[in-house]
Scaffold this motif. Sequence first.
Motif, PDB file in Angstrom:
ATOM      1  N   ILE A  94       0.822  -1.208   0.000  1.00 22.69           N
ATOM      2  CA  ILE A  94       0.000   0.000   0.000  1.00 22.69           C
ATOM      3  C   ILE A  94       0.856   1.258   0.000  1.00 22.69           C
ATOM      4  O   ILE A  94       1.922   1.309   0.619  1.00 22.69           O
ATOM      5  CB  ILE A  94      -0.963   0.004   1.217  1.00 22.69           C
ATOM      6  N   ASN A  95       0.388   2.257  -0.736  1.00 23.72           N
ATOM      7  CA  ASN A  95       0.939   3.608  -0.742  1.00 23.72           C
ATOM      8  C   ASN A  95      -0.184   4.517  -0.255  1.00 23.72           C
ATOM      9  O   ASN A  95      -1.062   4.900  -1.026  1.00 23.72           O
ATOM     10  CB  ASN A  95       1.397   3.983  -2.153  1.00 23.72           C
ATOM     11  N   GLN A  96      -0.175   4.820   1.037  1.00 24.47           N
ATOM     12  CA  GLN A  96      -1.273   5.579   1.631  1.00 24.47           C
ATOM     13  C   GLN A  96      -1.305   7.018   1.118  1.00 24.47           C
ATOM     14  O   GLN A  96      -2.386   7.592   0.954  1.00 24.47           O
ATOM     15  CB  GLN A  96      -1.155   5.570   3.152  1.00 24.47           C
ATOM     16  N   GLU A  97      -0.141   7.581   0.850  1.00 23.63           N
ATOM     17  CA  GLU A  97      -0.069   8.968   0.402  1.00 23.63           C
ATOM     18  C   GLU A  97      -0.798   9.167  -0.928  1.00 23.63           C
ATOM     19  O   GLU A  97      -1.571  10.117  -1.107  1.00 23.63           O
ATOM     20  CB  GLU A  97       1.394   9.401   0.268  1.00 23.63           C
ATOM     21  N   ASN A  98      -0.556   8.248  -1.865  1.00 23.16           N
ATOM     22  CA  ASN A  98      -1.173   8.357  -3.193  1.00 23.16           C
ATOM     23  C   ASN A  98      -2.374   7.446  -3.380  1.00 23.16           C
ATOM     24  O   ASN A  98      -2.925   7.367  -4.475  1.00 23.16           O
ATOM     25  CB  ASN A  98      -0.134   8.053  -4.273  1.00 23.16           C
ATOM     26  N   LYS A  99      -2.755   6.757  -2.302  1.00 18.08           N
ATOM     27  CA  LYS A  99      -3.906   5.844  -2.331  1.00 18.08           C
ATOM     28  C   LYS A  99      -3.782   4.821  -3.460  1.00 18.08           C
ATOM     29  O   LYS A  99      -4.640   4.702  -4.342  1.00 18.08           O
ATOM     30  CB  LYS A  99      -5.217   6.622  -2.427  1.00 18.08           C
ATOM     31  N   LEU A 100      -2.675   4.072  -3.396  1.00 17.05           N
ATOM     32  CA  LEU A 100      -2.411   3.026  -4.375  1.00 17.05           C
ATOM     33  C   LEU A 100      -2.184   1.691  -3.672  1.00 17.05           C
ATOM     34  O   LEU A 100      -1.651   1.640  -2.557  1.00 17.05           O
ATOM     35  CB  LEU A 100      -1.176   3.365  -5.216  1.00 17.05           C
ATOM     36  N   LEU A 101      -2.569   0.619  -4.342  1.00 15.28           N
ATOM     37  CA  LEU A 101      -2.319  -0.736  -3.874  1.00 15.28           C
ATOM     38  C   LEU A 101      -1.507  -1.477  -4.927  1.00 15.28           C
ATOM     39  O   LEU A 101      -1.693  -1.270  -6.130  1.00 15.28           O
ATOM     40  CB  LEU A 101      -3.633  -1.483  -3.631  1.00 15.28           C
TER      41      LEU A 101
END
Length: 344
Positions: A94-101
């Motif tokens: 997960i990349n919480q900053e860019n909202k990516l999985l």
Amino acid sequence: MKLLIGGYTKKKATGIYELPLANSNENSQPEVGSAKEIIKIGGPTYFVQDNDLLFTINNAGNQGGISSFQLLKGKYLEKDSYLTTGSSPAYIGINQENKLLYSANYHTGLLAVFSYDNNGTLKLLASLTHTADSLGPRPEQVDGPHPHFFDQTPQKNLVSCDLGNDCVDFYSLENNQLKHLAKYQNEAGFGTRHLVFSPDGQYFYVVGELASKINVVKLDEKNWSFENIATYSTIPTDYSEHNGAAAIRMSNDGKFIYVSNRGHDSITVFLVKADHTLELQQRISTFGEFPRDFNWDNDQKLLVATNQNTDNATLYTRNAENGCLTPIQKNIYIPEGTCVLFDE
């Protein structure tokens, strides 16, 4: 504080469980309580969180993929799913900053990038399938590529580990397309599984499942040059039975690396020296069989290892000075556990 633990649902387990974690009245040491199911789902072998959202692998019979849940009024409600025919992924990052999985599918060879919004709605942005470019000689490798890890690098590129091809691949995500940037080749039969980066981003430590080794590699992420520094065994030299190295984690200060061993059923602790070479610090039992995963709390003072085959977990305290683990609670019942998160 509480634990969230999920795993396979082939025998007794039915989804993701919550276990309370609090100081006991008797000795003021942390103690894990009984597990209760909070999400009913098939095969949540890996999952990640972003505040009230939880994203998990979903094995839905003849389909597999990822599903999102949101914690509302104390209960997790399913928000969305992205499922396709065939096997479910092995990993989700997960990349919480860019909202990516980021997901890696061991069986199909597929890497995928998804976006999500505040409601947990999923959207596939990009994907590609690994091909049989450098298959290793072991039986687990000859049938094709097996990506086991896909996540972000310190320079915000993407990186995958492929157990079948014995390699680490680097990508950029540009205009919703994955572009291959570079490849680091491990030794034949290594079984490249997972990796961690040093805090300065100039080294990575990649674990080989099939060889039960850690390879230390110096990385220049601008010029894409690699220097093979050293390789270390995660198990004793006189251990001759089957073992598969699994999870790898590095302490936030960059001083210690931890690896789980499935077969030897232990966690190996390495001291990271000033030149980034490693020194064995400890090998300690997980007091169960087949520890696929372990994790720690935000302060990295507590660590929990899950034993998939014996339906139990072990709680340790961690000494930040020497990196060593001390077991304080064994035989915590949790069926088929393979993924653990501390929820604080």
